[in-house]
Scaffold this motif. Sequence first.
Motif, PDB file in Angstrom:
ATOM      1  N   LEU A 148      88.683 -44.829 -15.126  1.00  0.00           N
ATOM      2  CA  LEU A 148      87.823 -44.517 -16.263  1.00  0.00           C
ATOM      3  C   LEU A 148      88.580 -43.844 -17.390  1.00  0.00           C
ATOM      4  O   LEU A 148      88.022 -43.600 -18.452  1.00  0.00           O
ATOM      5  N   ALA A 204      77.752 -39.042 -15.739  1.00  0.00           N
ATOM      6  CA  ALA A 204      76.637 -39.926 -16.081  1.00  0.00           C
ATOM      7  C   ALA A 204      76.831 -40.633 -17.414  1.00  0.00           C
ATOM      8  O   ALA A 204      76.503 -41.803 -17.554  1.00  0.00           O
ATOM      9  N   LEU A 205      77.343 -39.932 -18.410  1.00  0.00           N
ATOM     10  CA  LEU A 205      77.471 -40.543 -19.733  1.00  0.00           C
ATOM     11  C   LEU A 205      78.911 -40.947 -20.033  1.00  0.00           C
ATOM     12  O   LEU A 205      79.283 -41.097 -21.191  1.00  0.00           O
ATOM     13  N   ASP A 206      79.732 -41.107 -18.992  1.00  0.00           N
ATOM     14  CA  ASP A 206      81.143 -41.433 -19.175  1.00  0.00           C
ATOM     15  C   ASP A 206      81.829 -40.486 -20.148  1.00  0.00           C
ATOM     16  O   ASP A 206      82.212 -40.877 -21.256  1.00  0.00           O
ATOM     17  N   VAL A 233      87.555 -45.122 -24.092  1.00  0.00           N
ATOM     18  CA  VAL A 233      87.608 -44.128 -23.031  1.00  0.00           C
ATOM     19  C   VAL A 233      88.709 -44.467 -22.049  1.00  0.00           C
ATOM     20  O   VAL A 233      88.939 -43.748 -21.095  1.00  0.00           O
ATOM     21  N   MET A 264      71.086 -39.321 -19.026  1.00  0.00           N
ATOM     22  CA  MET A 264      70.781 -40.661 -19.557  1.00  0.00           C
ATOM     23  C   MET A 264      69.414 -40.663 -20.214  1.00  0.00           C
ATOM     24  O   MET A 264      69.207 -41.228 -21.280  1.00  0.00           O
ATOM     25  N   MET A 284      77.810 -34.617 -25.498  1.00  0.00           N
ATOM     26  CA  MET A 284      77.635 -35.823 -24.682  1.00  0.00           C
ATOM     27  C   MET A 284      78.953 -36.318 -24.117  1.00  0.00           C
ATOM     28  O   MET A 284      78.976 -37.089 -23.168  1.00  0.00           O
ATOM     29  N   LYS A 291      77.025 -44.942 -10.206  1.00  0.00           N
ATOM     30  CA  LYS A 291      77.713 -43.651 -10.192  1.00  0.00           C
ATOM     31  C   LYS A 291      77.784 -43.113  -8.767  1.00  0.00           C
ATOM     32  O   LYS A 291      78.799 -42.546  -8.350  1.00  0.00           O
TER      33      LYS A 291
END
Lengths: 382, 268
Positions: free
Chosen positions: B207, B173-175, B5, B122, B97, B140
């Motif tokens: 990120l 939340a889930l990158d 990522v 999550m 996702m 977060k």
Amino acid sequence: MTQLQSQSVADVVLDEARTGRRFVFSGDWRHHTAEAMAAKLKRFGKLSGGQNEFDLSSITAMDTAGAWLIRRFMNGIGSEAGGEVRFADGGQRYVELVRALPDGLPLPKRDSRRGSLFQRLFAPIGELTVSIWTDTFAAMFILGSAVRGAQMKLGRHAGVSPAAIVHQIDRMGVMAVPIITLMSFLIGAIIAQQGAFQLRSFGAEIFVVDLVGILQLREIGVLLTAIMIAGRSGSAITAEIGSMKMREEVDALKVMGLSPVGVLVFPRLVALTIVLPLLTIVANFAALTGAAFVAWGYSDITFATFLARLQESIDFSTVAAGMIKAPFMALIIGVVAAVEGLKVGGSAESLGRHVTSSVVKSIFVVILVDGLFAMFYAAIDF
Amino acid sequence: MVQSVLKKQPDQAAEHREAVLSVRDLTVGFGDNIVLDRLDLEVYRGEILGFVGASGTGKSVLMRTVLRLLPKRSGTIEILGNEYDRLSLRERIALDMRLGVLFQHGALFSALTVRENIQVPMREYLDLPQDLMDEFARLKIELVGLAPEAADKYPAELSGGMIKRAALARALALDPDLVFLDEPTSGLDPIGAAEFDELIAKLRDTLGLTVYMVTHDLDSLFTVCDRIAVLGQKRVLVSGTIEDMLACEEPWVKSYFRGKRGRAVVRA
């Protein structure tokens, strides 16, 4: 997901040397490995301080969850324990991500006073008592301002809008006629059948007409109509006013110098007060029709006999005793619905809660008031 | 299947620009009204794409179509190298996702606290113990610059800027690899808007996010967007850097970027 989980493996290995510890992180440090890795890092928890080196060069993938686990571990053995942590060469991108995360996560300040058992037992009772008092107060306010004050404004028109009232009469009254008719027809038929069945053993089947007539006209007619309208229109009023409250429409009315009670509540209250007695009349006719059919089919009482018997047993006071209650029921439903609607807060959940409590409270109060009327009538021999 | 990522090195990104989202020949319409006609668009990894257009030209329709909230008439949409129509149900969920969306009004669930809002994805997709989820939610919240106390507040108790930040925290939340932002700075004061822009740039850098941002905020377009795409006449009129926009002679683009407000931002 299970596929992903089985494929991805992460690991951390500790090399102890004289110069210091060396942690080699490898594999996939992401959300789905976080639980296992958190447990693994916990086992190194006793280590702290000293010289430490983190090698991130064999990590294959990382997201904030994995980065945070490493960062937290690093904070634990490093800065918080007076140790030193440096990163080995390699995996620069991951090092950057770990470095970018905060030193620690401050816990929110929490009001930790939970109160004693006594307080926790009796505080809800006290809150309930206060809320009953404030509800009564709010109901009186709405009733009062509907009577006087809400319609006062400057400008050309009077505050009362006939169009709004007629519209509400159509929605709450005319459209409710079919369901009220059907329900009352069935109720009348059921009461007649049950009464006839019981009275048959005394050979007094004809008195089923008295039974249905008095019961329906004095009690059941107005009570069931009110309950039906509380469910049908009371909930609608609460939902309408409540969603307007949520979207600040009620505040917009206030700022324009209009009273929300005058604009929103008053037309609905007037419409309900007009409509509920009329619906009660419809309900009474439907119930007596249902009873007449059952009396004819089940007990061979002809329509002519039914009507003649009805005329003997029912007088004006029986009809009046029921009808007098209708406007009171209407006001209760309208005011309770408006009070609950204006209590709605910002969330969808609070809207749902207040619609429920509007229906429950108005049905409860309607039955309570019906009981009070019964006691009052008995006392004055009406 | 999932790539790192993290952001590619800048020089690398310039050489082989990997398209994270590519839209080809997309046509969307309602009844007789064609809103988008054979539209093409590419978003590259690690960039912040600003998307502008006059009101009613279909910016929201495009975003909603890409997110499959609206049906398309024809064309292909490829997200992260996957063409959605060809995926199985499991693969679609896996793809979902990897996307994060910040809706214009936040769309936080009003019955849940901020912490619970962030934990919804999550909880649904991962099997994590509660204390770890609480920790990630706090992380977060910290990353988007909210006070720790905001965690246990309900959306109705938050200000407009806090709602945007909380919604961004939930989107992250889930990158996700690709984040969609619908007018993220609308309704914020200039300082709050500038902070939000900085936050998005910072998160992109740390990120490695790719950001698709629908916006009308000229300041955002000038300061954080790497590339800008203009929607008009049912397709992408022009796309390019802010310099390209300033040089463009298309009348709408010209009046948008070189009008009074645009000039004021350029001068600043």
